[in-house]
Structure formats: C-alpha cells, structure tokens
Design a protein around this motif. Structure first.
Motif, PDB file in Angstrom:
ATOM      1  N   LYS A   1       0.835  -1.191   0.000  1.00 48.30           N
ATOM      2  CA  LYS A   1       0.000   0.000   0.000  1.00 48.30           C
ATOM      3  C   LYS A   1       0.873   1.246   0.000  1.00 48.30           C
ATOM      4  CE  LYS A   1      -3.852  -2.144   2.527  1.00 48.30           C
ATOM      5  NZ  LYS A   1      -4.696  -2.068   3.757  1.00 48.30           N
ATOM      6  N   PRO A   2       0.371   2.375  -0.512  1.00 49.20           N
ATOM      7  CA  PRO A   2       1.174   3.596  -0.502  1.00 49.20           C
ATOM      8  C   PRO A   2       1.222   4.220   0.888  1.00 49.20           C
ATOM      9  CG  PRO A   2      -1.004   4.075  -1.350  1.00 49.20           C
ATOM     10  CD  PRO A   2      -0.940   2.573  -1.165  1.00 49.20           C
ATOM     11  N   ILE A   3       2.186   5.077   1.094  1.00 47.86           N
ATOM     12  CA  ILE A   3       2.162   5.964   2.253  1.00 47.86           C
ATOM     13  C   ILE A   3       1.068   6.998   1.997  1.00 47.86           C
ATOM     14  CG2 ILE A   3       3.432   7.789   3.452  1.00 47.86           C
ATOM     15  CD1 ILE A   3       6.004   6.222   2.802  1.00 47.86           C
ATOM     16  N   SER A   4       0.188   7.188   2.948  1.00 43.41           N
ATOM     17  CA  SER A   4      -0.895   8.165   2.804  1.00 43.41           C
ATOM     18  C   SER A   4      -0.744   9.241   3.869  1.00 43.41           C
ATOM     19  CB  SER A   4      -2.264   7.495   2.954  1.00 43.41           C
ATOM     20  OG  SER A   4      -2.482   6.552   1.921  1.00 43.41           O
ATOM     21  N   VAL A   5      -0.850  10.479   3.442  1.00 47.18           N
ATOM     22  CA  VAL A   5      -0.795  11.616   4.363  1.00 47.18           C
ATOM     23  C   VAL A   5      -2.015  12.487   4.091  1.00 47.18           C
ATOM     24  CG1 VAL A   5       0.568  13.530   5.255  1.00 47.18           C
ATOM     25  CG2 VAL A   5       1.726  11.562   4.224  1.00 47.18           C
ATOM     26  N   ILE A   6      -2.860  12.638   5.098  1.00 43.84           N
ATOM     27  CA  ILE A   6      -4.046  13.483   4.990  1.00 43.84           C
ATOM     28  C   ILE A   6      -3.721  14.814   5.655  1.00 43.84           C
ATOM     29  CG2 ILE A   6      -6.471  13.751   5.656  1.00 43.84           C
ATOM     30  CD1 ILE A   6      -6.629  10.653   5.611  1.00 43.84           C
ATOM     31  N   VAL A   7      -3.825  15.888   4.900  1.00 44.48           N
ATOM     32  CA  VAL A   7      -3.411  17.205   5.370  1.00 44.48           C
ATOM     33  C   VAL A   7      -4.591  18.171   5.291  1.00 44.48           C
ATOM     34  CG1 VAL A   7      -1.742  19.070   5.095  1.00 44.48           C
ATOM     35  CG2 VAL A   7      -1.111  16.732   4.436  1.00 44.48           C
ATOM     36  N   LEU A   8      -4.870  18.848   6.390  1.00 45.36           N
ATOM     37  CA  LEU A   8      -5.939  19.840   6.454  1.00 45.36           C
ATOM     38  C   LEU A   8      -5.326  21.189   6.806  1.00 45.36           C
ATOM     39  CD1 LEU A   8      -8.408  17.796   8.728  1.00 45.36           C
ATOM     40  CD2 LEU A   8      -8.011  17.530   6.275  1.00 45.36           C
ATOM     41  N   TRP A   9      -5.623  22.210   5.991  1.00 45.82           N
ATOM     42  CA  TRP A   9      -5.134  23.565   6.266  1.00 45.82           C
ATOM     43  C   TRP A   9      -6.311  24.482   6.574  1.00 45.82           C
ATOM     44  CZ3 TRP A   9      -2.915  21.544   1.538  1.00 45.82           C
ATOM     45  CH2 TRP A   9      -1.542  21.260   1.608  1.00 45.82           C
ATOM     46  N   PHE A  10      -6.141  25.333   7.574  1.00 49.50           N
ATOM     47  CA  PHE A  10      -7.143  26.366   7.841  1.00 49.50           C
ATOM     48  C   PHE A  10      -6.438  27.574   8.450  1.00 49.50           C
ATOM     49  CE2 PHE A  10      -7.286  22.845  10.878  1.00 49.50           C
ATOM     50  CZ  PHE A  10      -6.887  23.453  12.059  1.00 49.50           C
ATOM     51  N   SER A  11      -6.994  28.733   8.212  1.00 50.51           N
ATOM     52  CA  SER A  11      -6.353  29.965   8.657  1.00 50.51           C
ATOM     53  C   SER A  11      -6.785  30.331  10.068  1.00 50.51           C
ATOM     54  CB  SER A  11      -6.718  31.114   7.707  1.00 50.51           C
ATOM     55  OG  SER A  11      -8.102  31.437   7.843  1.00 50.51           O
ATOM     56  N   HIS A  12      -6.039  31.237  10.673  1.00 48.67           N
ATOM     57  CA  HIS A  12      -6.413  31.742  11.991  1.00 48.67           C
ATOM     58  C   HIS A  12      -7.757  32.467  11.913  1.00 48.67           C
ATOM     59  CE1 HIS A  12      -5.636  33.097  16.107  1.00 48.67           C
ATOM     60  NE2 HIS A  12      -6.131  34.266  15.735  1.00 48.67           N
ATOM     61  N   HIS A  13      -7.955  33.205  10.824  1.00 47.03           N
ATOM     62  CA  HIS A  13      -9.218  33.921  10.627  1.00 47.03           C
ATOM     63  C   HIS A  13     -10.385  32.938  10.553  1.00 47.03           C
ATOM     64  CE1 HIS A  13     -11.976  37.019   9.262  1.00 47.03           C
ATOM     65  NE2 HIS A  13     -12.271  36.288   8.205  1.00 47.03           N
TER      66      HIS A  13
END
Length: 287
Positions: free
Chosen positions: A82-94
């Motif tokens: 299986k592949p390496i999986s990275v789930i990334v979530l970005w959100f601002s301070h605002h």
C-alpha cells in the motif's frame, strides 16, 4: 532538498484538504501561513518540526502552526503493498476565529492553536479513534468534509498533547500585509540557505533598512534572523547525517556553512552534540 513555501489551491471551500499518496516522503522543509493538521498512515520515519526531531509511525496526528518550518521524512512502509498516505488539512487563523465565534462550544481550542505555534502531537489513542473520520474525508463531498473536520476539532479540543519545537519558534499572529512580507523573507531563506547569505542581503531583498529588518523579523518570528537561518541549516544537516553516509565536511558545505569548524560549533550549540555524536545517537536508535 531545499524547503519551499506551500501554496494552497483556490478551491471553493473555506479550508483546504489534501491527500498525498507516495512511495516515500522526501525531506522537504516547508512552511505556510495556515495551521496544518496532519494524519499519517502506513509510514515510519522522522518528523522535523522547528528544532525538534522525533521518530513517528502510523496514526501520527500533529497540529502545526503558521510559519513553523516542518517536514516528515520516510522511506519505510508498514504494508509494502500500500502507498504511504498523508491526509493534510489547512485552515487559517481567521477561519478558526470565525468558527469559534459561531460555535462558542469550541472556544477551548484556543489553547491548542496557541501551542501549535511550536507544533503539537496528539496521543496515539485519540489518533486511532479519529482514523476513520480522516479516511472518510477522502471520498466525502465538500460539505461532508466540513462536518467531519468539525467532528475532529470537537474531539481534539480537550485532548492532551505534547509540544514539539522549542519556544523560540512561537511566532505571532500578524496582519495579511505583514504575512506577505514575512512569507517572502522565509521563502528566500529556505531557497537560499545553502548559499553564503547575510543579514544585509535579507534586509536588501525585503526593501528594508538593516535595523528595520532586524526589528521586523524578531517581532514576527520571536528570534533573530541569523538564529532562524542557522536552525534551517542545522535541520537540513540533521537529515543528511541521519539518512546518508556523507562525510561531515560535505554535509557542512551542503548546509550552507562556510567552514567545518563553524558548522561543528553551531551544531553543538543547537543540538548539544557534535555532528558525529548526533549521527551515532540516531544510528543506535534505529539499530
């Protein structure tokens, strides 16, 4: 590898979701103005956050604050099929301010956001509990991704955590215009750290007087420009010491130090070990 600024896509969402599926995770210093919540699946390796280096494994759940240099580095999978999986979530301070205003039930997240400027890691126990929610995000539509993110935030708000980087990486919340200027400086540093760059060069690139630039950088990054530059260089050197057999003299040059004696002195100042002692320590950990 040189670090880079991560540019977020302009999708029609209030926050950003990214799934990375890779055979390996290369060492790539990067930073961005947003908060980053990262969930790692099927990999074992090293996590670099500011001046912190630690081993990580499956279900690694971390929250990284704005402008904090970081990367994961792995060539190992738990399941080779299986592949390496990275789930990334970005959100601002605002965005987070608006969420907490709309939902005061989430106000206890403020402490987590404040500590995330040094990077924080959540326990494996809560990470395992949240794994299914992160995986559901992959196939969910945008509306359901949002509800899953809110569920994750609700679960994390009262969870214990471990701080990663030292307090000198505790950057401040700044205006959009100041952030643009700071991002330009940080991108330039991460792109040029292997060159013989000086404080006066950074000030000139930023169209500031040297004295103004010194105050600007210190106010926004809570450390001097030279200290930050050396941290970036030392972080790169650490990755080479851990992952390669290259001689210290070559690593010193590739990391931007004019001579090996200065490299040895700076390395010991930051890591309290010589480069060779550091390499031996990490080899013992993985043997």
């Amino acid at each position: 590898m040189k670090a880079h600024l991560e540019f977020l896509s302009k999708a029609q969402t209030s926050w950003q979701f990214l799934l990375r599926e890779l055979d390996e995770i290369p060492f790539e210093w990067h930073f961005h103005p947003e908060y980053e919540l990262t969930f790692s699946i099927n990999s074992v390796g090293k996590r670099y956050v500011g001046d912190n280096i630690e081993e990580y494994t499956d279900n690694d759940l971390t929250l990284i604050g704005p402008n904090l240099p970081h990367t994961w580095h792995s060539q190992s999978k738990l399941d080779a099929n299986k592949p390496i999986s990275v789930i990334v979530l970005w959100f601002s301070h605002h965005w987070m301010d608006n969420v907490m205003t709309l939902f005061p039930e989430l106000n206890s997240l403020k402490e987590k956001l404040n500590q995330a400027h040094q990077g924080i890691q959540f326990s494996e126990n809560i990470a395992r509990q949240l794994r299914s929610r992160f995986i559901k995000m992959i196939q969910a539509d945008e509306a359901h991704k949002l509800t899953l993110l809110l569920e994750v935030l609700v679960c994390l708000q009262n969870e214990p955590y471990k701080k990663l980087a030292s307090s000198k990486f505790h950057s401040q919340q700044i205006s959009a215009s100041q952030q643009r200027r700071l991002s330009q400086v940080l991108f330039w540093v991460h792109d040029r750290f292997a060159d013989n760059i000086q404080l006066v060069d950074a000030a000139k690139m930023s169209a500031m007087s040297t004295s103004h630039f010194v105050r600007f950088f210190k106010a926004n990054m809570q450390q001097s420009f030279n200290q930050y530059l050396n941290e970036v260089r030392i972080g790169h050197a650490c990755s080479l010491l851990i992952s390669s057999e290259q001689p210290v003299a070559i690593i010193s040059e590739k990391s931007g130090f004019v001579n090996q004696s200065n490299f040895n002195r700076q390395f010991k100042n930051f890591k309290h070990l010589s480069p060779l002692q550091f390499r031996k320590q990490w080899r013992n950990k993985t043997s």
